[in-house]
Design a protein around this motif. Structure first.
Motif, PDB file in Angstrom:
ATOM      1  N   ALA A 151       0.834  -1.205   0.000  1.00 28.45           N
ATOM      2  CA  ALA A 151       0.000   0.000   0.000  1.00 28.45           C
ATOM      3  C   ALA A 151       0.867   1.252   0.000  1.00 28.45           C
ATOM      4  N   ALA A 152       1.929   1.253   0.778  1.00 31.51           N
ATOM      5  CA  ALA A 152       2.819   2.415   0.829  1.00 31.51           C
ATOM      6  C   ALA A 152       3.568   2.599  -0.490  1.00 31.51           C
ATOM      7  N   LEU A 153       4.047   1.499  -1.067  1.00 31.68           N
ATOM      8  CA  LEU A 153       4.815   1.589  -2.310  1.00 31.68           C
ATOM      9  C   LEU A 153       3.957   1.996  -3.508  1.00 31.68           C
ATOM     10  N   THR A 154       2.715   1.555  -3.534  1.00 30.51           N
ATOM     11  CA  THR A 154       1.838   1.837  -4.682  1.00 30.51           C
ATOM     12  C   THR A 154       0.906   3.017  -4.430  1.00 30.51           C
ATOM     13  N   ASP A 155       0.898   3.538  -3.214  1.00 28.91           N
ATOM     14  CA  ASP A 155      -0.003   4.614  -2.797  1.00 28.91           C
ATOM     15  C   ASP A 155      -1.465   4.255  -3.044  1.00 28.91           C
ATOM     16  N   THR A 156      -1.779   2.985  -2.825  1.00 28.52           N
ATOM     17  CA  THR A 156      -3.153   2.495  -2.866  1.00 28.52           C
ATOM     18  C   THR A 156      -3.370   1.662  -1.611  1.00 28.52           C
ATOM     19  N   CYS A 157      -4.601   1.415  -1.276  1.00 37.56           N
ATOM     20  CA  CYS A 157      -4.859   0.624  -0.080  1.00 37.56           C
ATOM     21  C   CYS A 157      -6.097  -0.234  -0.298  1.00 37.56           C
ATOM     22  N   ALA A 158      -5.870  -1.519  -0.523  1.00 36.45           N
ATOM     23  CA  ALA A 158      -6.986  -2.438  -0.746  1.00 36.45           C
ATOM     24  C   ALA A 158      -7.903  -2.484   0.481  1.00 36.45           C
ATOM     25  N   MET A 159      -7.318  -2.468   1.687  1.00 36.81           N
ATOM     26  CA  MET A 159      -8.130  -2.511   2.896  1.00 36.81           C
ATOM     27  C   MET A 159      -8.996  -1.251   2.986  1.00 36.81           C
ATOM     28  N   GLY A 160      -8.429  -0.102   2.661  1.00 32.97           N
ATOM     29  CA  GLY A 160      -9.185   1.148   2.671  1.00 32.97           C
ATOM     30  C   GLY A 160     -10.328   1.127   1.673  1.00 32.97           C
ATOM     31  N   MET A 161     -10.059   0.575   0.478  1.00 34.52           N
ATOM     32  CA  MET A 161     -11.117   0.492  -0.535  1.00 34.52           C
ATOM     33  C   MET A 161     -12.249  -0.425  -0.071  1.00 34.52           C
ATOM     34  N   LEU A 162     -11.900  -1.505   0.622  1.00 29.47           N
ATOM     35  CA  LEU A 162     -12.930  -2.407   1.153  1.00 29.47           C
ATOM     36  C   LEU A 162     -13.710  -1.738   2.283  1.00 29.47           C
ATOM     37  N   LEU A 163     -13.005  -1.075   3.196  1.00 27.09           N
ATOM     38  CA  LEU A 163     -13.680  -0.401   4.301  1.00 27.09           C
ATOM     39  C   LEU A 163     -14.596   0.709   3.802  1.00 27.09           C
ATOM     40  N   ALA A 164     -14.227   1.370   2.710  1.00 30.45           N
ATOM     41  CA  ALA A 164     -15.052   2.453   2.161  1.00 30.45           C
ATOM     42  C   ALA A 164     -16.420   1.947   1.713  1.00 30.45           C
ATOM     43  N   LYS A 165     -16.529   0.658   1.435  1.00 37.96           N
ATOM     44  CA  LYS A 165     -17.791   0.078   0.967  1.00 37.96           C
ATOM     45  C   LYS A 165     -18.726  -0.330   2.107  1.00 37.96           C
ATOM     46  N   LEU A 166     -18.236  -0.289   3.350  1.00 38.67           N
ATOM     47  CA  LEU A 166     -19.080  -0.673   4.485  1.00 38.67           C
ATOM     48  C   LEU A 166     -20.205   0.348   4.699  1.00 38.67           C
ATOM     49  N   PRO A 167     -21.347  -0.107   5.204  1.00 40.73           N
ATOM     50  CA  PRO A 167     -22.467   0.820   5.456  1.00 40.73           C
ATOM     51  C   PRO A 167     -22.084   2.005   6.347  1.00 40.73           C
ATOM     52  N   TYR A 168     -21.196   1.788   7.303  1.00 42.06           N
ATOM     53  CA  TYR A 168     -20.746   2.877   8.182  1.00 42.06           C
ATOM     54  C   TYR A 168     -20.186   4.044   7.366  1.00 42.06           C
ATOM     55  N   ASN A 169     -19.445   3.713   6.307  1.00 41.97           N
ATOM     56  CA  ASN A 169     -18.822   4.739   5.477  1.00 41.97           C
ATOM     57  C   ASN A 169     -19.732   5.233   4.357  1.00 41.97           C
ATOM     58  N   ARG A 170     -20.832   4.574   4.150  1.00 44.20           N
ATOM     59  CA  ARG A 170     -21.784   4.984   3.111  1.00 44.20           C
ATOM     60  C   ARG A 170     -22.902   5.851   3.675  1.00 44.20           C
ATOM     61  N   ALA A 171     -22.971   5.971   4.992  1.00 43.06           N
ATOM     62  CA  ALA A 171     -24.036   6.755   5.626  1.00 43.06           C
ATOM     63  C   ALA A 171     -23.969   8.192   5.153  1.00 43.06           C
ATOM     64  N   GLY A 172     -25.103   8.818   5.050  1.00 38.19           N
ATOM     65  CA  GLY A 172     -25.125  10.225   4.687  1.00 38.19           C
ATOM     66  C   GLY A 172     -25.963  10.511   3.458  1.00 38.19           C
ATOM     67  N   GLY A 173     -26.569   9.506   2.877  1.00 41.16           N
ATOM     68  CA  GLY A 173     -27.470   9.728   1.755  1.00 41.16           C
ATOM     69  C   GLY A 173     -26.788  10.277   0.520  1.00 41.16           C
ATOM     70  N   PHE A 174     -25.645   9.734   0.133  1.00 43.05           N
ATOM     71  CA  PHE A 174     -24.911  10.199  -1.035  1.00 43.05           C
ATOM     72  C   PHE A 174     -25.702   9.963  -2.317  1.00 43.05           C
ATOM     73  N   ASP A 175     -25.745  10.960  -3.195  1.00 43.99           N
ATOM     74  CA  ASP A 175     -26.447  10.895  -4.473  1.00 43.99           C
ATOM     75  C   ASP A 175     -25.468  11.260  -5.582  1.00 43.99           C
ATOM     76  N   VAL A 176     -25.003  10.253  -6.321  1.00 45.72           N
ATOM     77  CA  VAL A 176     -24.005  10.489  -7.370  1.00 45.72           C
ATOM     78  C   VAL A 176     -24.543  11.401  -8.466  1.00 45.72           C
ATOM     79  N   GLU A 177     -25.815  11.279  -8.796  1.00 42.89           N
ATOM     80  CA  GLU A 177     -26.384  12.140  -9.848  1.00 42.89           C
ATOM     81  C   GLU A 177     -26.350  13.608  -9.436  1.00 42.89           C
TER      82      GLU A 177
END
Length: 190
Positions: A151-177
């Motif tokens: 993650a440090a070498l590639t400046d990406t984080c698979a764990m972070g991307m997975l955690l971002a998909k959890l309901p806790y992180n999706r709260a807030g009524g996001f509307d992409v449109e």
């Protein structure tokens, strides 16, 4: 202008109402504290709707995340797709808040980076303790350590991307449109 400090970003946003502040953090992080007038467009949605964003957006965008890393990834993707007038808030919301700049506060939530540290640390600690009874459990700690190094070498984080998909992180009524519509410069294109 790939990076912009907090003072310069504040001046730019105040002087030109056409400059967009685009916050690429998760909806939960955005709801916790954000810059007044910022558009929440999480990084995974930038990737998923890249063509529409490039088609609809115009003018200068200041990209914001918690520390600057996700905003830089968004900048790179948008630049590769053809947008050029992009800046990343150097230090992200951490820097913005530390400078005393105004924020809209909501329900406090943990930043994604903090969640990654908690999960990774818990897995490593549990694996090491479990290895006292089952020596093979130490392999899990090694895998997490290897994942953090990648993650440090590639400046990406698979764990972070997975955690971002959890309901806790999706709260807030996001509307992409609504977020993509807010990026449009010409109201006749709406």
């Amino acid at each position: 202008m790939p990076r912009i400090d907090t003072a310069s970003a504040r001046s730019l946003l105040a002087a030109n109402p056409d400059v967009l502040a685009v916050d690429v953090r998760t909806p939960a992080e955005y709801d916790s504290a954000h810059i007044d007038g910022a558009i929440n467009l999480p990084l995974d949605q930038v990737d998923a709707h890249l063509r529409r964003i490039v088609t609809d957006a115009g003018g200068t965008m200041v990209l914001i995340c918690q520390s600057g890393n996700r905003a830089e990834r968004a900048r790179q993707a948008l630049a590769e797709a053809g947008l050029t007038d992009l800046a990343v808030l150097d230090g992200g919301m951490n820097s913005w808040i530390a400078s005393g700049a105004p924020v809209i506060r909501g329900r406090p939530r943990w930043a994604l980076e903090r969640q990654v540290r908690l999960v990774a640390g818990t897995i490593v600690l549990t694996s090491v303790v479990a290895s006292l009874w089952a020596p093979g459990a130490a392999i899990v700690a090694g895998l997490v350590g290897g994942g953090l190094a990648v993650a440090a070498l590639t400046d990406t984080c698979a764990m972070g991307m997975l955690l971002a998909k959890l309901p806790y992180n999706r709260a807030g009524g996001f509307d992409v449109e609504a977020a993509i519509t807010a990026l449009r410069r010409d109201p006749s294109r709406a």
